[in-house]
Design an enzyme around this catalytic site. Structure first.
Site, PDB file in Angstrom:
ATOM      1  N   ASP A  55      79.673  78.835  41.615  1.00 10.47           N
ATOM      2  CA  ASP A  55      81.065  78.891  42.042  1.00 10.47           C
ATOM      3  C   ASP A  55      81.837  77.746  41.399  1.00 10.47           C
ATOM      4  O   ASP A  55      81.520  76.572  41.604  1.00 10.47           O
ATOM      5  CB  ASP A  55      81.128  78.765  43.568  1.00 10.47           C
ATOM      6  CG  ASP A  55      82.554  78.807  44.081  1.00 10.47           C
ATOM      7  OD1 ASP A  55      83.092  79.924  44.218  1.00 10.47           O
ATOM      8  OD2 ASP A  55      83.142  77.732  44.330  1.00 10.47           O
ATOM      9  N   TYR A  60      88.646  72.100  39.992  1.00  4.41           N
ATOM     10  CA  TYR A  60      87.555  71.107  40.023  1.00  4.41           C
ATOM     11  C   TYR A  60      87.523  70.256  38.752  1.00  4.41           C
ATOM     12  O   TYR A  60      86.837  69.252  38.698  1.00  4.41           O
ATOM     13  CB  TYR A  60      86.191  71.784  40.203  1.00  4.41           C
ATOM     14  CG  TYR A  60      86.048  72.604  41.469  1.00  4.41           C
ATOM     15  CD1 TYR A  60      86.944  72.481  42.532  1.00  4.41           C
ATOM     16  CD2 TYR A  60      84.996  73.508  41.596  1.00  4.41           C
ATOM     17  CE1 TYR A  60      86.803  73.247  43.679  1.00  4.41           C
ATOM     18  CE2 TYR A  60      84.846  74.273  42.754  1.00  4.41           C
ATOM     19  CZ  TYR A  60      85.749  74.145  43.787  1.00  4.41           C
ATOM     20  OH  TYR A  60      85.595  74.895  44.906  1.00  4.41           O
ATOM     21  N   LYS A  89      88.254  80.226  40.009  1.00  6.03           N
ATOM     22  CA  LYS A  89      89.419  80.419  40.865  1.00  6.03           C
ATOM     23  C   LYS A  89      90.729  80.056  40.170  1.00  6.03           C
ATOM     24  O   LYS A  89      90.788  79.117  39.375  1.00  6.03           O
ATOM     25  CB  LYS A  89      89.287  79.550  42.132  1.00  6.03           C
ATOM     26  CG  LYS A  89      87.968  79.734  42.860  1.00  6.03           C
ATOM     27  CD  LYS A  89      87.913  78.939  44.156  1.00  6.03           C
ATOM     28  CE  LYS A  89      86.506  78.797  44.654  1.00  6.03           C
ATOM     29  NZ  LYS A  89      85.766  77.754  43.942  1.00  6.03           N
ATOM     30  N   HIS A 122      92.563  80.667  44.723  1.00  6.54           N
ATOM     31  CA  HIS A 122      91.960  79.487  45.362  1.00  6.54           C
ATOM     32  C   HIS A 122      92.495  79.248  46.773  1.00  6.54           C
ATOM     33  O   HIS A 122      91.734  78.930  47.690  1.00  6.54           O
ATOM     34  CB  HIS A 122      92.190  78.250  44.485  1.00  6.54           C
ATOM     35  CG  HIS A 122      91.211  77.154  44.732  1.00  6.54           C
ATOM     36  ND1 HIS A 122      90.636  76.420  43.724  1.00  6.54           N
ATOM     37  CD2 HIS A 122      90.691  76.642  45.879  1.00  6.54           C
ATOM     38  CE1 HIS A 122      89.802  75.522  44.237  1.00  6.54           C
ATOM     39  NE2 HIS A 122      89.832  75.635  45.545  1.00  6.54           N
TER      40      HIS A 122
END
Length: 318
Positions: A55, A60, A89, A122
């Site tokens: 994931d 990030y 995402k 997200h």
């Protein structure tokens, strides 16, 4: 006695997606690290341990580092792309329909893959579009984007599926009410919903709705993120762990899969990565105890209210 000798297959559970012929491994590895430098090595350790579901997220800021690890194993030929399930995402600043495809393409490039198995929104909150991922006004308040609705963003994701490079789509950090609104009007239904869930936040109502609609519920923070009150110190969990000679983490993770929930754990420590995948089926008595005897209810991450991810530190419960 080696672990493999009594491994019962729970860790190999796969849930079918409601769109296409894809299956998601229930046991997943999250790639959100405080220290981005550990990303590539952690993903390699996870691949070695047997994780096949990863994931990721634009937010990030380490998709490229995940991509390095993926490229290495795929080029070595030890793992085929079809064996991997890769999620990433769309961040809040890219909700406007014209920004969706470029954001998706950029994620594919960074991850060095030709297609994505699941693309998630997200959070349901649109932020001011632009390169700044965390747009704030002079008072430090998030600048939201009122010029786009969630369904408009969803329609842009549906088009990605039509084009074939995105196998399935879903939502993250969404409430049941907001999910119902999307399911009611979506042409391509959400395949996955990723939310915080653990024995202190079981989300039974959301899980029931998802199961009625063939949506996979994917839990992040399935161990409570090490926050107080600590899920892994709960007397019900520790009691079961002692009885079964398992760790509290293995009990909480097995509980997730057995009730039909996929999960994501994140660690850069090889021993923890191994522990998190070595789960086994719990007796029905243990499943019942977790459901009936744990009454603590805590949400550790307020992202569902604001669209801003972040775990809230809490004082230890009295």
């Amino acid at each position: 006695m080696s672990y493999e000798a009594f491994h019962d297959g729970l860790r190999d559970t796969r849930f079918p997606l409601n769109h296409g012929s894809v299956e998601m491994p229930a046991v997943g590895f999250g790639t959100l690290f405080r220290d981005l430098g550990v990303t590539t090595q952690a993903v390699k350790h996870a691949l070695d341990a047997g994780f096949r579901h990863f994931d990721c997220a634009e937010r990030y800021r380490n998709e490229d580092l995940v991509g390095v690890a993926l490229k290495e194993v795929l080029e070595a030929g030890t793992i085929r792309r079809e064996e991997l399930f890769i999620t990433t995402k769309l961040w809040n600043t890219n909700h406007r329909p014209e920004r969706v495809e470029p954001a998706f393409e950029a994620s594919c490039r960074r991850l060095q893959v030709d297609y994505i198995d699941c693309y998630l929104i997200h959070t349901p909150f649109a932020f001011q579009p632009g390169d700044n991922q965390d747009p704030r006004d002079a008072f430090g308040h998030v600048i939201y984007d009122s010029g786009v609705t969630l369904i408009e963003t969803w329609r842009a994701l549906e088009r990605l599926v039509d084009e074939g490079r995105c196998r399935s789509i879903g939502l993250s950090d969404i409430t049941l009410d907001a999910l119902k609104e999307i399911v009611a009007v979506a042409r391509i239904k959400p395949a996955v919903v990723q939310v915080e869930s653990h024995p202190y936040l079981p989300e039974w109502e959301l899980l029931e709705f998802c199961q009625q609609h063939g949506i996979i519920l994917l839990a992040f923070a399935p161990l409570g993120h090490g926050m107080e009150p600590n899920v892994l110190e709960d007397t019900v969990i520790t009691g079961i762990a002692k009885r079964l000679q398992k760790t509290p983490a293995q009990v909480a993770l097995a509980w997730a899969v057995q009730r039909g929930v996929a999960f994501l754990t994140t660690s850069a420590t090889p021993s923890h990565i191994q522990e998190n995948i070595n789960i086994e089926t719990l007796p029905q008595r243990a499943m019942r105890e977790i459901k009936e005897d744990i009454t603590t209810r805590v949400r550790f991450n307020s992202v569902v209210e604001t669209g801003v991810p972040g775990f809230i530190p809490r004082k230890k419960a009295e």
